[in-house]
Structure formats: C-alpha cells, structure tokens
Scaffold this motif. Structure first.
Motif, short mmCIF file in Angstrom:
data_model
loop_
_atom_site.label_atom_id
_atom_site.label_comp_id
_atom_site.label_asym_id
_atom_site.label_seq_id
_atom_site.Cartn_x
_atom_site.Cartn_y
_atom_site.Cartn_z
N LYS A 102 41.93 36.02 -45.67
CA LYS A 102 40.23 36.03 -46.56
C LYS A 102 40.55 35.55 -47.86
O LYS A 102 39.55 36.01 -48.08
CB LYS A 102 41.25 38.01 -47.14
N PHE A 103 41.27 34.28 -47.28
CA PHE A 103 41.24 33.43 -48.99
C PHE A 103 40.01 32.43 -48.98
O PHE A 103 39.22 32.51 -49.78
CB PHE A 103 41.58 32.41 -48.66
N PHE A 104 38.69 32.03 -47.58
CA PHE A 104 37.66 31.17 -48.04
C PHE A 104 36.55 32.79 -48.32
O PHE A 104 35.66 32.60 -48.51
CB PHE A 104 37.46 31.08 -46.73
N SER A 105 37.04 33.91 -47.79
CA SER A 105 36.18 35.57 -48.17
C SER A 105 36.40 35.12 -49.53
O SER A 105 35.24 36.06 -50.65
CB SER A 105 36.85 36.34 -46.98
N PHE A 106 37.20 35.21 -49.86
CA PHE A 106 37.42 35.85 -51.86
C PHE A 106 36.86 34.95 -52.39
O PHE A 106 36.36 35.30 -53.69
CB PHE A 106 39.05 35.59 -51.13
N GLN A 134 47.16 24.11 -46.85
CA GLN A 134 47.88 24.52 -45.49
C GLN A 134 47.02 25.31 -44.48
O GLN A 134 47.38 25.59 -43.88
CB GLN A 134 48.97 25.99 -46.41
N ILE A 135 46.26 26.02 -45.16
CA ILE A 135 45.51 26.84 -44.32
C ILE A 135 44.97 25.63 -43.07
O ILE A 135 44.29 25.94 -42.45
CB ILE A 135 43.82 27.74 -45.32
N LYS A 136 43.85 24.64 -43.65
CA LYS A 136 43.65 22.87 -43.21
C LYS A 136 44.64 22.03 -42.25
O LYS A 136 44.20 21.52 -41.94
CB LYS A 136 42.62 22.89 -44.40
N ALA A 137 45.75 22.90 -42.88
CA ALA A 137 46.87 21.68 -41.94
C ALA A 137 47.04 20.50 -42.38
O ALA A 137 46.94 19.61 -41.61
CB ALA A 137 46.35 21.86 -40.05
N GLY A 138 46.65 20.51 -43.69
CA GLY A 138 46.96 18.92 -44.74
C GLY A 138 45.33 18.74 -44.59
O GLY A 138 46.07 17.35 -45.74
N ARG A 139 44.69 18.98 -43.31
CA ARG A 139 43.40 17.65 -44.21
C ARG A 139 42.10 18.35 -44.76
O ARG A 139 41.77 19.67 -44.63
CB ARG A 139 42.75 17.56 -42.88
N ALA A 140 42.28 18.18 -45.72
CA ALA A 140 41.08 18.84 -46.81
C ALA A 140 40.95 17.90 -47.69
O ALA A 140 41.43 16.76 -48.18
CB ALA A 140 42.17 19.47 -48.07
N PHE A 141 39.18 18.06 -47.77
CA PHE A 141 38.24 17.37 -48.83
C PHE A 141 38.36 18.41 -49.93
O PHE A 141 37.41 18.95 -49.80
CB PHE A 141 37.29 16.95 -48.03
N ILE A 142 38.20 17.74 -50.99
CA ILE A 142 37.64 19.08 -52.88
C ILE A 142 36.67 18.14 -53.18
O ILE A 142 37.44 17.94 -53.32
CB ILE A 142 39.17 19.34 -52.93
N VAL A 143 35.86 19.32 -53.63
CA VAL A 143 35.51 18.60 -54.78
C VAL A 143 35.50 20.00 -56.28
O VAL A 143 35.23 21.36 -55.57
CB VAL A 143 33.60 18.83 -54.31
N ILE A 144 36.01 19.21 -56.92
CA ILE A 144 36.33 20.06 -58.06
C ILE A 144 34.77 20.09 -59.27
O ILE A 144 34.45 19.91 -59.59
CB ILE A 144 37.08 19.97 -59.38
N ASP A 145 33.95 21.46 -59.17
CA ASP A 145 33.00 21.50 -60.00
C ASP A 145 32.88 22.55 -61.24
O ASP A 145 33.60 24.09 -60.64
CB ASP A 145 31.48 22.24 -59.43
N ALA A 146 32.74 21.95 -62.46
CA ALA A 146 33.23 20.74 -63.20
C ALA A 146 34.11 20.80 -64.53
O ALA A 146 34.76 21.50 -64.71
CB ALA A 146 32.13 20.39 -63.44
N ILE A 147 35.04 19.77 -64.27
CA ILE A 147 36.15 19.83 -65.48
C ILE A 147 35.68 19.61 -66.71
O ILE A 147 34.47 18.11 -66.67
CB ILE A 147 37.16 18.35 -64.51
N ARG A 148 35.18 19.89 -67.63
CA ARG A 148 35.20 19.77 -68.67
C ARG A 148 35.65 19.57 -69.98
O ARG A 148 35.14 19.61 -71.14
CB ARG A 148 34.21 20.83 -69.63
N ASN A 149 37.46 19.61 -69.50
CA ASN A 149 38.49 19.40 -70.19
C ASN A 149 39.02 18.21 -70.88
O ASN A 149 39.60 18.08 -69.07
CB ASN A 149 38.87 20.72 -70.98
#
Length: 580
Positions: free
Chosen positions: A161-165, A235-250
């Motif tokens: 349910k994580f991605f649904s969350f 964990q869900i993607k078995a280690g292969r993950a490309f992630i973008v954080i939107d947005a860091i302001r601190n």
C-alpha cells in the motif's frame, strides 16, 4: 571474454545505475516541481539540440551543442524514470496526524483577517476530513514514517500500500492547496512554510511553535522522514531506485543527504527574478508586497529564534548546490531548456566523464576553488576575470589587504591580551568603547559548550556597526573578491579586458558593479544574486550595460563527481570490444 569485460564495466558503474537521489532546490516559482515531473516521466523525452532555444536563439553554442548530442543520446538509451518524494506531501502527513481543532488553530494563525468560523468550515467540509490517508493501513504507514525511531520497517501489507499512500498524500496536498488558496492566494505557501519551520523547531506542527523552546534534534525530522521513504522504496524495488526530492529549502536538510549518500546530488533550479515574479503574479495572483515578503522568508531573513537552523534559506541551498540549472520560464508548452539540462546532468550522473565541461563550468570552478582562500568568517567569495575567449587574466577572493592578518586568524582573546600592532589596529587597541564591546562579546561566548579548542574570531565590522547602530559596509576590513581580481590586473599588468567576462560565486555589490562597468566587462556570470540594488541601480542603465548571466552547470564537489571519468573512456571502449 567480452561478456566478462562487459560485467566488469557494469560493476564499475553499478552504484550509478542502481541508485540515484537528486534533491531539487530553488525559490518558489523557479520550476522545481516542473523538473520533478519531467524526471518522473516513464519514457525519455529530451529535445534535439536545435529545438533548445531561449528568446529565439540557440541555447547551446559551438562545442556545447555536440556535447549535448552525446549526453542526450546516452541518457535516452539508458533512461530510467524517477520516483518523486515531495517535501510538501510529507508536511501534509504531519498535518493529517492532527485533530481538526489543531489544524484550524494553526491555519487561522496565517489568515487572521478571515474569521475562524470560515476556516473551521473549510477544514471540516474539505479534504482534511475526507482524506483516506487518515484511515486504516494508510494511517499505520504514516505513523511509522513520522515516528522518530529506528524501527520503521513496513510489513508486507504496508509495502503493498506504500505507493497508494504516497499518491493519496499527494492528492490531499493538491486539494488542500486549492482550498487554502480559495481563502487567500498566498495562504498555502505561508501555512506549509510555517509547518515546516514548526517541525524543524519542535518535531510537530503546532500553533505558537515560534514561542516554544528549540529542540535541536527536530532539525532533522523532515529529512529523516524522507530517508525512511527512500529506504522503503529501495526495499520495495529490490534496491534499484531513482529518487527525486521536491524540494529542499533548508541547508541542513541538504547536508543531511550529502553526508549519507555518495549518490546524492543537489540541483538548484534558477529562473530570472522578473520571470518568476510574472509567473507568480499571473498564475497565483501575487501582489508586489506578497512577492517581496516571500523573498524575505526564503532568504532566511526571519525573526524566529534559531532561524539559521529551522527556517527556509533557499539562498544558502543554492550556494551549496552541486548543479545549477537555468529555467527561463518563457516556454510553458515544452520546457525544452529545462529538459535539455536535465538530460545533460543525468547522463553525467549515470556515466561520469562522458562529456567534458563547458567554458562557464571550467572558469566558475576556478572561482569556486579560489573562495576557500578567504579568511573572512562571514562569507567566502571567489572571482575570476577572463577575456572574451574565456582566457583567465586574474583570480581574486574576499580578504584583507596583503600584509594584514585575516579575521579567521585573529581572536577576541588576542584582542583582550595582545597588543600586537601587526594583528590589531590602533583603533582596536585604544578605543575604549570598542574594547568594552569586544570584551562583552568574549564574555558571551567564553567557555560555552562547543568552543573548546576553537579560535574565537570576530568581525570588526559587526562590532563597529553595533556601536554606531548602523549597517555601514565601509568598515569591512576585506576587499571584495571582484575588487581583488580587478586589482591583480593593475598590480601585475595585463592586456585590456574590455569586452571580457567576470565570474563570481555571488554577484557584485554596488561598489564592484561600478568597477566592472568602468572596466568594460561585457558579461557578469554569477551563482546567486547579491542582496542589494547593484543589478537594478548600477548595471541596468547606460549604453554599454554588462550582460548578467546566472551560472548554469556543475561546480565544487559536483564538478569532480560528474566530469572525472571512473576509468578513461578509451580504456572503457577497449574493454568492451569483442576480443574474439
């Protein structure tokens, strides 16, 4: 044999091909969310070089066009979509843990001109009470993500349910944003910026947080929550993950990820101020005063205690970014300029050294390196002057005149006990008021926790201005970096630089801007605008105005990470040959 060589090459680039985290930063309206949306696309969508234009002129010139063709071809063939984690969504998760009354009280604090009854009706009938993220398994995911402890692993049902969350939290953020904007155009930004500050100060969203004691461990609650999301995705993607954080302001949140992941890159998205202002005024109906207030908040200029730690400071985040991307915001239909730069740096992240740096990057990297020579305890700035062909003519950094002792090598203790005429001026040694003020500063910090073994340096200008109750810059002991670079030209002699370029890790103040104008500098390339009126008052008038160019490219540690090849390209190609 070739299969073994292929496997060896793959293992060398394994980390870059399996796990990447990109943190986006930038001022509101610069295009961070647009960049995140581009990175989320399932299929590579990068434009041809000839279709990347600004004001009907080609964005890439000379060899940069060829570099782009190599980079865009590589990333198109090796593209992987990113998963976006929005900081605003995680702030929403914190908000969704509150009672209705607490949400009403918090929101009303930033909409005092609106009746509390109206705010209560908005919260009661709107997305807050309708959100599925407040119920069942989704609520348990939220609790684990927000719980500040080491035990945050999701069970199998929660993983399903994580991605649904995450989708539901994003929908809530979008709906809640529109509800708040229906009350006031700027209310969403005010509420979410304040909520972020509250989390960093107290560990939760609560009314009156700015009057409560600062809890230092709370500074990292938001990045730790993001980090738990990253670990669950891996964990869900078995280690292969490309992630973008939107947005860091601190900036402390950016440092959190820099310290944890070698595969983390901080990218600033920078749009011209006029374009940002027009966008926010046209799309979100900002007034001039609202825009100016937003600029103040995002530059870390706030009256909140401990603001250096808890507030947004986009200016500082831009300064420490690994990659700077220019977004003209004048091509709303295709975003080709933004897409092209993302393609360029994605290719380099996945395959360092596949292309060489641009002229802008090469020279700015020298200015960036030069700034660490500065003995200023306030801010380090580097500058380089080149001719029109990017040939370097001088380098400078902000520091005291040659023969004087820089501020980081002087101390309040020394001033109190040592009458060394080389280190401390006649004024510092004999002015009674100054010495009393300096001793007061020493008493404030002497033997405080964390000072053990440290040189207790001081800023002469700050103490002098506190006595005069002014903000006069004339009392600074240091030459500015640009001024120092200009003086090197005179000191050691050079050919004329009229039509040349000035590179600076900040941007010139009013005094240095006048000198650049007088010297006939054609282009001023800067990383982040100086908080003065140099651009509007000095550089925007006359017949031979310098062109102001916001730097785009990799700099600092990012320059080396992206442009230094893992192995030489020739060796790589040789290993990949079919030896049969």
């Amino acid at each position: 044999m070739s299969n073994k060589n292929n496997a060896m090459i793959s293992s060398l680039f394994h980390e870059r091909s399996e796990f990447i985290v990109i943190g986006l930063t930038g001022r509101t309206g610069s295009g961070c969310t647009t960049a995140a949306n581009i990175l989320e696309k399932k299929i590579a969508d990068f434009p041809k070089a000839e279709n990347v234009r600004v004001n009907n002129e080609s964005f890439f010139s000379s060899l940069d066009s060829k570099r782009y063709k190599v980079a865009s071809h590589y990333i198109t063939e090796n593209y992987s979509p990113f998963i976006s984690i929005k900081v605003s969504d995680l702030i929403s998760a914190y908000i969704l843990t509150l009672t209705e009354k607490k949400v009403v009280d918090f929101v009303h604090g930033y909409a005092t001109s609106v009746s509390k009854t109206k705010i209560k009706s908005l919260i009661n009938q709107g997305s807050f009470n309708k959100s599925f993220a407040r119920k069942g398994v989704l609520k348990s995911i939220s609790k684990k993500l927000l719980n500040n402890c080491d035990n945050f692993d999701l069970d199998e049902r929660e993983k399903e349910k994580f991605f649904s969350f995450m989708k539901l939290i994003r929908k809530f953020t979008s709906d809640f944003k529109e509800e708040l904007r229906s009350v006031n155009n700027e209310l969403y930004i005010k509420v979410y910026q304040a909520a972020g500050n509250s989390i960093r100060r107290t560990g939760k969203v609560q009314k009156g947080f700015d009057q409560l004691p600062f809890e230092p461990e709370s500074v990292f609650y938001l990045p730790e929550t993001i980090n738990r999301c990253i670990k669950n995705i891996r964990q869900i993607k078995a280690g292969r993950a490309f992630i973008v954080i939107d947005a860091i302001r601190n900036p402390f949140e950016a440092k959190f990820f820099k310290d944890r992941y070698s595969a983390f890159y901080l990218m600033s998205i920078n749009a011209p101020d006029d374009d940002r202002k027009a966008y926010l005024q046209n799309e979100h109906k900002y007034t001039v005063d609202e825009f100016d207030e937003l600029e103040q908040r995002e530059s870390g200029k706030t009256k909140i205690d401990d603001a250096d730690f808890i507030s947004q400071n986009v200016k500082r985040c831009i300064e420490i970014s690994d990659v700077h991307i220019f977004n003209p915001r004048n091509e709303l239909d295709n975003n080709n300029v933004l897409k092209a730069q993302l393609a360029w740096y994605l290719a380099l992240i996945k395959h360092p050294g596949i292309i060489s740096p641009t002229n802008l990057e090469r020279v700015m990297q020298i200015a960036y390196t030069a700034k660490v020579n500065s003995g200023c305890i306030s801010r380090q700035v580097g500058a380089v002057v080149t001719d029109e062909n990017y040939s370097i003519k001088s380098v400078g950094w902000n520091d005291v005149a040659k023969g004087q002792v820089p501020c980081n090598l002087r101390s309040l203790n020394g001033l109190e006990q040592d009458f060394d005429e080389v280190t401390y001026s006649v004024y510092e040694r004999h002015d009674k008021d100054f010495r009393t003020a300096a001793k007061g500063e020493l008493i404030k910090i002497f033997n405080k926790p964390g000072t053990k073994g440290k040189n207790i340096s001081y800023c002469f200008k700050d103490i002098k201005n506190s006595l005069d109750e002014s903000g006069n810059q004339v009392h600074t002991r240091s030459l500015h970096a640009e001024e120092n670079a200009f003086l090197q030209l005179t000191k050691y002699g050079t050919a004329g630089i009229e039509g040349g370029k000035l590179f600076t890790t900040a941007s010139p103040c009013e005094l240095c801007a006048k000198k650049a104008y007088q010297l006939g500098i054609k282009d001023i390339v800067y990383i982040d605008p100086y908080p003065g009126i140099a651009i509007d008052h000095i550089l925007s008038i006359g017949k031979k105005r310098p062109n102001l160019i916001q730097f785009r490219g990799a700099v600092g540690k990012g320059y080396h990470l992206l442009y230094e090849p893992t192995i030489s390209y020739k060796d790589e190609l040789n290993y990949l040959k079919d030896n049969k």
